[in-house]
Design a protein around this motif. Structure first.
Motif, PDB file in Angstrom:
ATOM      1  N   ARG A 201       1.955  -6.291  -5.015  1.00 39.29           N
ATOM      2  CA  ARG A 201       1.164  -5.065  -5.095  1.00 39.29           C
ATOM      3  C   ARG A 201      -0.269  -5.420  -5.479  1.00 39.29           C
ATOM      4  O   ARG A 201      -0.495  -6.342  -6.249  1.00 39.29           O
ATOM      5  CB  ARG A 201       1.766  -4.105  -6.120  1.00 39.29           C
ATOM      6  N   ILE A 202      -1.208  -4.699  -4.935  1.00 43.74           N
ATOM      7  CA  ILE A 202      -2.621  -4.890  -5.249  1.00 43.74           C
ATOM      8  C   ILE A 202      -3.054  -3.712  -6.115  1.00 43.74           C
ATOM      9  O   ILE A 202      -2.832  -2.566  -5.724  1.00 43.74           O
ATOM     10  CB  ILE A 202      -3.470  -4.937  -3.952  1.00 43.74           C
ATOM     11  N   PRO A 203      -3.649  -3.922  -7.259  1.00 41.96           N
ATOM     12  CA  PRO A 203      -4.061  -5.167  -7.885  1.00 41.96           C
ATOM     13  C   PRO A 203      -3.076  -5.706  -8.919  1.00 41.96           C
ATOM     14  O   PRO A 203      -3.303  -6.763  -9.489  1.00 41.96           O
ATOM     15  CB  PRO A 203      -5.369  -4.794  -8.563  1.00 41.96           C
TER      16      PRO A 203
ATOM     17  N   PHE B 122       1.656 -12.852   7.690  1.00 43.57           N
ATOM     18  CA  PHE B 122       1.100 -12.212   6.498  1.00 43.57           C
ATOM     19  C   PHE B 122       0.593 -10.829   6.872  1.00 43.57           C
ATOM     20  O   PHE B 122       0.039 -10.629   7.955  1.00 43.57           O
ATOM     21  CB  PHE B 122      -0.043 -13.053   5.919  1.00 43.57           C
ATOM     22  N   LEU B 123       0.776  -9.898   5.958  1.00 47.64           N
ATOM     23  CA  LEU B 123       0.364  -8.510   6.166  1.00 47.64           C
ATOM     24  C   LEU B 123      -0.449  -8.060   4.958  1.00 47.64           C
ATOM     25  O   LEU B 123      -0.015  -8.223   3.815  1.00 47.64           O
ATOM     26  CB  LEU B 123       1.597  -7.615   6.324  1.00 47.64           C
ATOM     27  N   LEU B 124      -1.631  -7.523   5.235  1.00 46.27           N
ATOM     28  CA  LEU B 124      -2.501  -6.999   4.185  1.00 46.27           C
ATOM     29  C   LEU B 124      -2.731  -5.511   4.410  1.00 46.27           C
ATOM     30  O   LEU B 124      -3.148  -5.096   5.494  1.00 46.27           O
ATOM     31  CB  LEU B 124      -3.846  -7.746   4.190  1.00 46.27           C
ATOM     32  N   CYS B 125      -2.444  -4.731   3.386  1.00 43.62           N
ATOM     33  CA  CYS B 125      -2.763  -3.301   3.373  1.00 43.62           C
ATOM     34  C   CYS B 125      -3.637  -3.052   2.141  1.00 43.62           C
ATOM     35  O   CYS B 125      -3.901  -3.969   1.367  1.00 43.62           O
ATOM     36  CB  CYS B 125      -1.485  -2.461   3.304  1.00 43.62           C
ATOM     37  N   ASN B 126      -4.097  -1.841   1.984  1.00 41.89           N
ATOM     38  CA  ASN B 126      -4.969  -1.535   0.855  1.00 41.89           C
ATOM     39  C   ASN B 126      -4.287  -1.714  -0.493  1.00 41.89           C
ATOM     40  O   ASN B 126      -4.954  -1.945  -1.494  1.00 41.89           O
ATOM     41  CB  ASN B 126      -5.526  -0.112   0.969  1.00 41.89           C
TER      42      ASN B 126
ATOM     43  N   ARG C  97      -1.060   4.527   2.225  1.00 40.70           N
ATOM     44  CA  ARG C  97      -1.247   3.129   2.615  1.00 40.70           C
ATOM     45  C   ARG C  97      -2.123   3.006   3.852  1.00 40.70           C
ATOM     46  O   ARG C  97      -1.964   3.723   4.825  1.00 40.70           O
ATOM     47  CB  ARG C  97       0.106   2.474   2.853  1.00 40.70           C
ATOM     48  N   VAL C  98      -3.032   2.030   3.818  1.00 43.90           N
ATOM     49  CA  VAL C  98      -3.916   1.760   4.948  1.00 43.90           C
ATOM     50  C   VAL C  98      -3.689   0.318   5.406  1.00 43.90           C
ATOM     51  O   VAL C  98      -3.831  -0.621   4.619  1.00 43.90           O
ATOM     52  CB  VAL C  98      -5.403   1.953   4.557  1.00 43.90           C
TER      53      VAL C  98
ATOM     54  N   ILE D 106       7.320   0.007   3.970  1.00 48.09           N
ATOM     55  CA  ILE D 106       5.981  -0.273   4.492  1.00 48.09           C
ATOM     56  C   ILE D 106       5.202   1.026   4.646  1.00 48.09           C
ATOM     57  O   ILE D 106       4.047   1.119   4.260  1.00 48.09           O
ATOM     58  CB  ILE D 106       6.051  -1.005   5.854  1.00 48.09           C
ATOM     59  N   TYR D 107       5.850   2.046   5.207  1.00 48.06           N
ATOM     60  CA  TYR D 107       5.141   3.303   5.420  1.00 48.06           C
ATOM     61  C   TYR D 107       5.027   4.069   4.109  1.00 48.06           C
ATOM     62  O   TYR D 107       6.000   4.286   3.402  1.00 48.06           O
ATOM     63  CB  TYR D 107       5.835   4.180   6.462  1.00 48.06           C
ATOM     64  N   ALA D 108       3.803   4.460   3.772  1.00 46.65           N
ATOM     65  CA  ALA D 108       3.514   5.339   2.641  1.00 46.65           C
ATOM     66  C   ALA D 108       2.275   6.145   3.027  1.00 46.65           C
ATOM     67  O   ALA D 108       1.356   5.598   3.652  1.00 46.65           O
ATOM     68  CB  ALA D 108       3.268   4.534   1.375  1.00 46.65           C
TER      69      ALA D 108
END
Length: 128
Positions: free
Chosen positions: A95-97, A68-72, A47-48, A42-44
Motif C-alpha cells: 500500500r502507498i504510502p 509490476f503494477l502501479l496505482c495511486n 483507485r487510479v 484491484i478495483y476500487a
C-alpha cells in the motif's frame, strides 16, 4: 458573446475528457481484477491506474521477471505474461504510502543498469 461561448465549449470538452479518462481507468482496473481473480481487490472506486510493465527483480537465487503494477495507492508484482488475458499470480502488494517507503535509483554496474531499490516495510528489493 463569442468568448463566453468558447469558454462554455471548453468547459464541456474538459468534462467529457475527464469522463472518458474515468471510464478508461474503470475498464483497465476491471480487466486487471479479472486477471488477478480473487487474490487481491484491484478495483476500487478511488483507485487510479498509473502504469504496468515487466521488470526484472534481482534475487539471490537468480534474477526473475515479474509484471509490476502501479496505482495511486498500491504497488504490486505478479508472475504471468504482461500482454495477455492469462491469470496473474500475485507475489507481493504494498500500500502507498503505509507499506512502500521509498524507491531509490541505483548506480549502473557490470551486472545491472537502470536499476532502482524498492524499500518497503515487509520486503525490500532491487529491480531493473
Amino acid at each position: 458573446d463569442l468568448q463566453v461561448a468558447l469558454a462554455s465549449v471548453a468547459t464541456v470538452a474538459s468534462d467529457v475528457n475527464e469522463s472518458v479518462r474515468e471510464k478508461e481507468n474503470t475498464n483497465k482496473l476491471s480487466e486487471l481484477q479479472k486477471r488477478f481473480g480473487g487474490s487481491i481487490a484491484i478495483y476500487a472506486p478511488h483507485r487510479v491506474f498509473i502504469k504496468m510493465g515487466e521488470l526484472t527483480k534481482v534475487c539471490a537465487t537468480g534474477n526473475k521477471r515479474y509484471v509490476f503494477l502501479l496505482c495511486n495507492d498500491i504497488f504490486l508484482y505478479a508472475s504471468g505474461p504482461l500482454n495477455s488475458t492469462t491469470r496473474l499470480q500475485l507475489h507481493n502488494n504494498m500500500r502507498i504510502p503505509s507499506d512502500l517507503q521509498s524507491a531509490d535509483s541505483l548506480p549502473d554496474d557490470d551486472r545491472i543498469a537502470n536499476a532502482f531499490y524498492i524499500r518497503a516495510r515487509k520486503k525490500s528489493f532491487a529491480v531493473c
